[in-house]
Design an enzyme around this catalytic site. Structure first.
Site, mmCIF file in Angstrom:
data_model
loop_
_atom_site.group_PDB
_atom_site.id
_atom_site.type_symbol
_atom_site.label_atom_id
_atom_site.label_comp_id
_atom_site.label_asym_id
_atom_site.label_seq_id
_atom_site.Cartn_x
_atom_site.Cartn_y
_atom_site.Cartn_z
ATOM 1 N N LYS A 298 -4.078 -1.489 7.082
ATOM 2 C CA LYS A 298 -5.088 -1.833 6.076
ATOM 3 C C LYS A 298 -5.879 -0.601 5.680
ATOM 4 O O LYS A 298 -6.102 -0.336 4.512
ATOM 5 C CB LYS A 298 -6.075 -2.899 6.591
ATOM 6 N N ARG B 201 0.012 -6.061 -9.506
ATOM 7 C CA ARG B 201 1.291 -5.777 -8.863
ATOM 8 C C ARG B 201 1.564 -4.284 -8.753
ATOM 9 O O ARG B 201 2.462 -3.867 -8.048
ATOM 10 C CB ARG B 201 2.424 -6.445 -9.646
ATOM 11 N N GLU C 184 -3.698 2.145 3.711
ATOM 12 C CA GLU C 184 -3.213 1.853 2.360
ATOM 13 C C GLU C 184 -4.323 1.795 1.324
ATOM 14 O O GLU C 184 -4.076 2.086 0.163
ATOM 15 C CB GLU C 184 -2.328 0.604 2.323
ATOM 16 N N HIS D 127 0.218 8.638 26.663
ATOM 17 C CA HIS D 127 1.534 9.279 26.571
ATOM 18 C C HIS D 127 1.641 10.187 25.351
ATOM 19 O O HIS D 127 2.736 10.518 24.917
ATOM 20 C CB HIS D 127 2.631 8.216 26.548
ATOM 21 N N GLU E 296 -1.806 -3.624 12.266
ATOM 22 C CA GLU E 296 -2.232 -4.168 10.980
ATOM 23 C C GLU E 296 -3.567 -3.547 10.549
ATOM 24 O O GLU E 296 -3.760 -3.226 9.371
ATOM 25 C CB GLU E 296 -2.322 -5.705 11.086
ATOM 26 N N TRP F 145 6.566 0.589 -12.947
ATOM 27 C CA TRP F 145 6.259 1.350 -11.740
ATOM 28 C C TRP F 145 7.421 2.320 -11.599
ATOM 29 O O TRP F 145 8.551 1.904 -11.364
ATOM 30 C CB TRP F 145 6.171 0.381 -10.562
ATOM 31 N N ASN G 115 13.138 -4.943 -15.039
ATOM 32 C CA ASN G 115 12.720 -4.712 -13.652
ATOM 33 C C ASN G 115 13.999 -4.580 -12.827
ATOM 34 O O ASN G 115 14.917 -5.365 -13.013
ATOM 35 C CB ASN G 115 11.929 -5.894 -13.093
ATOM 36 N N GLY G 116 14.019 -3.642 -11.902
ATOM 37 C CA GLY G 116 15.214 -3.478 -11.067
ATOM 38 C C GLY G 116 15.805 -2.090 -11.257
ATOM 39 O O GLY G 116 15.145 -1.195 -11.786
ATOM 40 N N CYS H 69 7.119 -3.653 -11.147
ATOM 41 C CA CYS H 69 7.097 -3.786 -12.600
ATOM 42 C C CYS H 69 6.861 -5.247 -12.998
ATOM 43 O O CYS H 69 7.195 -6.160 -12.250
ATOM 44 C CB CYS H 69 8.433 -3.363 -13.172
ATOM 45 N N LYS I 275 2.388 -4.571 -5.369
ATOM 46 C CA LYS I 275 2.166 -5.796 -4.616
ATOM 47 C C LYS I 275 3.454 -6.339 -4.022
ATOM 48 O O LYS I 275 3.473 -6.824 -2.909
ATOM 49 C CB LYS I 275 1.484 -6.844 -5.500
HETATM 50 C C1 AGP Z 1 0.430 -5.151 3.015
HETATM 51 O O1 AGP Z 1 -0.909 -4.874 2.935
HETATM 52 C C2 AGP Z 1 1.319 -4.360 2.207
HETATM 53 N N1 AGP Z 1 0.826 -4.042 0.956
HETATM 54 C C3 AGP Z 1 2.809 -4.475 2.446
HETATM 55 O O2 AGP Z 1 3.030 -3.882 3.680
HETATM 56 C C4 AGP Z 1 3.501 -5.856 2.413
HETATM 57 O O3 AGP Z 1 3.067 -6.636 3.487
HETATM 58 C C5 AGP Z 1 5.028 -5.663 2.452
HETATM 59 O O4 AGP Z 1 5.428 -4.946 1.322
HETATM 60 C C6 AGP Z 1 5.782 -6.974 2.542
HETATM 61 O O5 AGP Z 1 5.518 -7.799 1.461
HETATM 62 P P1 AGP Z 1 5.899 -9.319 1.466
HETATM 63 O O6 AGP Z 1 5.103 -9.985 2.532
HETATM 64 O O7 AGP Z 1 5.550 -9.819 0.099
HETATM 65 O O8 AGP Z 1 7.356 -9.417 1.753
#
Ligand code: AGP
Length: 608
Positions: free
Chosen positions: A485, A27, A488, A504, A481, A74, A100-101, A2, A603
C-alpha cells in the site's frame, strides 16, 4: 488499464464519450482520444496526458455527430504521445479503431500492409487493425472486421467505426472485456460498466470470440463466422453513488471508510452463527466434491495474492487440506501438480487480471475444479470459473486495493469455515470464528474512529525514504500488504517481512532513520514478535506498533502505538490492515501524491 467507450443513438456523441472516459479514469491511462462521424467523415481528437487535455483539444476544435468511439490508453507499444493515442485511422481516414490488448503479430502485419501501400502514423500495434479493415472492406464493416480479426494474433477488445458504413459500431473481444449498454433508443459500448451506468443499467456482456454490431436501431451479437449468438441482457445492481467520491477527498479514503459495510456485505446471508459455518450458494460443489479435495492451490496477483496467503493458513488450519499459494504469473508457465482432485481458487478484485485469468484457464485445462473469489460481477473470471464467491464489496475505484482485500479475506474465511466444519473443525470452534467474523464490522469502525491519530503519525514519517513492515503468522501477509500500500501510492520504498527473518539480512538496514511497522496483536506469536521489536529498538529504529492490549513487555519499545480490538488470530490481519491502509493514505497525501491514480499503475492489469 486502457478504457473503451462507444455511443450510437440520437444524441451528440462527444459529451457522452468524454463523460464515459472520465468514469474510466481510475483505471489508469496516459493519453486519450475520440473519433466521431460528423455526417461526412471521421473526425478524431487526441491528446497525451489527462482527459482535461483532450477536452481542451475539443473545445478548440469541436466535433459533432451521433456515432463515436473513445479511448483512454495506457502505453504499451510506443510512448504516451498524441500520435500514439487511440483512435487510430486507416491510411485513407475511412476507418477508426480503439483497442485494448496486444496484437502479437503487429510487426509482420505492418510490413505486409506497408508493402500494399499503407502509411503508418503511429508506433502502435493497434494501427494495423484499422489498415487491415480498410484493406478488406467490401461493403460491410462487420465483414471487414471479421476478415481483419482472422489475420490478427493476440488479445483484443476493439471498437471500429467507418465513414463508409457510418451507422454502425463494430466491436469484438478476445481476452479484454467489453459490454453493450442497452439504452432507450440508444446503445453504448464500454470496457467497464462504470462508463455507462449514468445512462443505463441494462448490459450485455460479450464473451471471448464475440463480435457485436451496434446501430441506432439495435444490436446483434455473432461469432467470427457471422453466425448469430444470443446473449442475455443483465442488470447492474449498484448505483452511481458507488462510483462517486461522496464528499471524501479521494476514492481510496472513501473505500477505506466503507469497510464496516463492505465486510458486512461479504458475509450477509452466508454466515450461520449457530452451526459455526457458512452457506455459499455459488461454489457449485457437492458435499462429496468438497470431501474429495486432495489439495488446494490459490493463485492471484498483488494484493489478492496477499489475501491468498491468509487463505492458505486458514484452510490448512480449519480443514487440514494441503494448500499452496502461487503467483498467477508463475503458475501459468510452470508445470504445477494439479489433478482432478485439486481445488484451484483464483482471487481477483477485477476478475480481469490477465495472469490470473490465464492461471485459472491452465488449472481448468489440467482438470482442477476452479472457484473465483471475485468482486466485479460479470467479469471474465466470474464467467469462466466453475463456481465462486462474489465479494459484494461494490465498485473499487482507487487503484490501491483496500476494501477488496478485507472482503477477500472474509470470503476465504467463510470458505475455510465451511470446509473445516465438513472435516475436522468442531462446532464450538466454528461458532467462535463465526462470532468473531460477525463482530468485525463494528471493530473496523472503532479503528476508523482513530483516523485523526493515525494521520498525526503520518506527519512524522512523510519524509522517510524506506519503511519496513514486520509481522508473524497470520500477520506476515498483512505486513506484505501494508508495504505494498505504502509503496504504490507514496512511492516510498517499503518491504514486508516475516518479523523473525529480519535478523537474516534486513536488520542491516536499521538505524535511526528507518521506521519499522510491527503488526503485533496479542495472538499466538505475540511473545516472539516482542523480541523482534527489541532488536529494532536496540539499533535505534523507529517503531510503529499495531497491537491490541496494554502489554508491559512493550514498555519503552514503542515510538507510536495504534490499538486494534482483539479477535481470533486468523482475523487479526483484517483489523490490522485498516490502520496500515490509513497510514499509507495519509503519508501519500502529505507527500502530494495522486493517491487515486498513482504513477505507472492501472486498476486492472489486462496485459501479461
Ligand atoms: C493493489 O493495491 C494493486 N493495485 C494490485 O496489486 C492488484 O491487487 C493486482 O493487480 C491484482 O488485481 P486483481 O485483484 O484485480 O486481480
Amino acid at each position: 488499464m486502457c478504457g473503451i467507450v462507444g455511443y450510437i443513438g440520437p444524441k451528440q456523441a462527444t459529451p457522452l464519450l468524454i463523460e464515459g472516459l472520465k468514469r474510466l479514469e481510475y483505471r489508469g491511462y496516459d493519453s486519450a482520444g475520440v473519433a466521431v462521424y460528423d455526417g461526412e467523415s471521421l473526425e478524431t481528437r487526441r491528446a497525451a496526458g489527462k482527459i482535461v487535455k483532450l477536452e481542451g483539444a475539443l473545445a478548440a476544435d469541436p466535433v459533432t455527430g451521433k456515432v463515436g468511439i473513445a479511448h483512454t490508453r495506457w502505453a504499451t507499444h510506443g510512448p504516451p504521445t498524441e500520435r500514439n493515442a487511440h483512435p487510430h485511422l486507416s491510411s485513407d481516414d475511412s476507418v477508426a479503431v480503439v483497442h485494448n490488448g496486444i496484437i502479437e503479430n503487429a510487426d509482420v502485419l505492418r510490413k505486409q500492409l506497408t508493402a500494399l501501400g499503407h502509411t503508418f502514423r503511429s508506433d502502435t500495434d493497434t494501427e494495423t487493425i484499422s489498415h487491415l479493415v480498410q484493406e478488406l472492406y467490401d461493403g460491410s464493416l462487420e465483414e471487414a472486421v471479421i476478415g481483419a480479426l482472422r489475420k490478427v494474433e493476440g488479445t483484443f477488445g476493439i471498437a471500429v467505426v467507418s465513414s463508409r458504413d457510418p451507422q454502425k459500431i463494430v466491436a469484438a473481444r478476445k481476452g479484454s472485456p467489453l459490454l453493450i449498454g442497452v439504452g432507450d433508443g440508444e446503445y453504448f459500448l464500454a470496457s467497464d460498466a462504470s462508463a455507462i451506468l449514468a445512462h443505463t443499467r441494462q448490459v450485455v456482456y460479450l464473451d471471448d470470440g464475440d463480435l457485436a454490431v451496434l446501430t441506432p436501431d439495435g444490436y446483434k451479437v455473432m461469432d467470427i463466422n457471422a453466425s448469430p449468438i444470443r446473449r442475455s441482457v443483465e442488470r447492474i445492481e449498484w448505483d452511481l453513488e458507488a462510483i462517486e467520491r461522496g464528499g471524501f477527498d479521494h476514492f481510496m479514503l472513501k473505500e477505506i471508510f466503507e469497510q464496516p459495510t463492505t465486510v458486512g456485505n461479504t458475509m450477509r446471508g452466508r454466515l450461520i452463527l449457530e452451526d459455526g459455518t457458512s452457506k455459499l450458494g455459488g461454489i457449485n460443489m457437492s458435499h462429496e466434491q468438497l470431501m474429495n479435495i486432495d489439495n488446494v492451490v490459490i493463485t492471484a496477483c498483488g494484493t489478492s495474492w496477499h489475501s491468498a496467503l491468509i487463505g492458505e493458513m486458514m484452510i490448512e488450519d480449519f480443514a487440514r487440506i494441503p494448500t499452496e499459494v502461487e503467483y498467477a504469473s508463475e503458475f501459468r508457465y510452470r508445470n504445477p501438480i494439479v489433478t482432478p482432485r485439486t481445488l484451484c481458487i483464483v482471487i481477483s478484485q477485477s476478475g480481469e487480471t490477465a495472469d490470473t485469468l490465464a492461471a485459472m484457464r491452465e488449472a481448468k485445462r489440467r482438470g482442477a475444479h476452479t472457484l473465483g473469489f471475485v468482486n466485479v460481477v460479470g467479469s471474465t473470471i466470474a464467467r469462466e470459473d466453475d463456481g465462486g464467491i462474489y465479494l459484494h464489496a461494490g465498485p473499487e475505484i482507487g487503484v490501491a486495493s483496500t476494501k477488496a482485500f478485507t472482503s477477500q479475506v472474509i470470503a476465504l474465511a467463510l470458505f475455510a469455515l465451511k470446509l473445516g466444519r465438513k472435516r475436522t473443525l468442531s462446532v464450538m470452534r466454528g461458532r467462535e470464528i463465526a462470532q468473531a467474523l460477525d463482530a468485525l464490522p463494528k471493530q473496523i469502525q472503532s479503528i476508523l474512529d482513530q483516523a485523526a491519530a493515525i494521520e498525526k503519525i503520518a506527519d512524522s514519517y512523510k519524509d522517510a525514504h524506506n519503511f519496513l513492515y514486520l509481522g508473524r503468522g497470520y500477520n506476515f501477509p498483512a505486513a506484505l500488504e501494508g508495504a505494498l500500500k505504502l509503496k504504490e501510492i507514496s512511492y516510498i520504498h517499503a518491504e514486508g517481512y516475516p518479523a523473525a527473518e529480519m535478523k537474516h539480512g534486513p536488520i542491516a538496514l536499521i538505524d535511526e532513520s528507518m521506521p519499522v511497522v510491527f503488526i503485533a496483536p496479542h495472538d499466538a506469536v505475540f511473545d516472539k514478535i516482542v523480541s523482534n521489536i527489541q532488536e529494532v529498538k536496540a539499533r535505534h529504529g523507529k517503531t510503529i506498533v499495531i497491537t491490541s492490549r496494554d502489554e508491559p513487555a512493550l514498555e519503552g519499545l514503542i515510538d507510536h502505538e495504534i490499538r486494534i480490538p482483539e479477535t481470533v488470530d486468523m482475523l487479526t490481519p483484517v483489523l490490522a490492515s485498516i490502520p496500515l491502509q490509513l497510514l499509507a493514505y495519509y503519508i501519500a497525501v502529505k507527500r502530494g501524491a495522486n493517491v487515486d491514480q498513482p504513477r505507472n499503475l492501472a486498476k486492472s492489469v489486462t496485459v501479461e
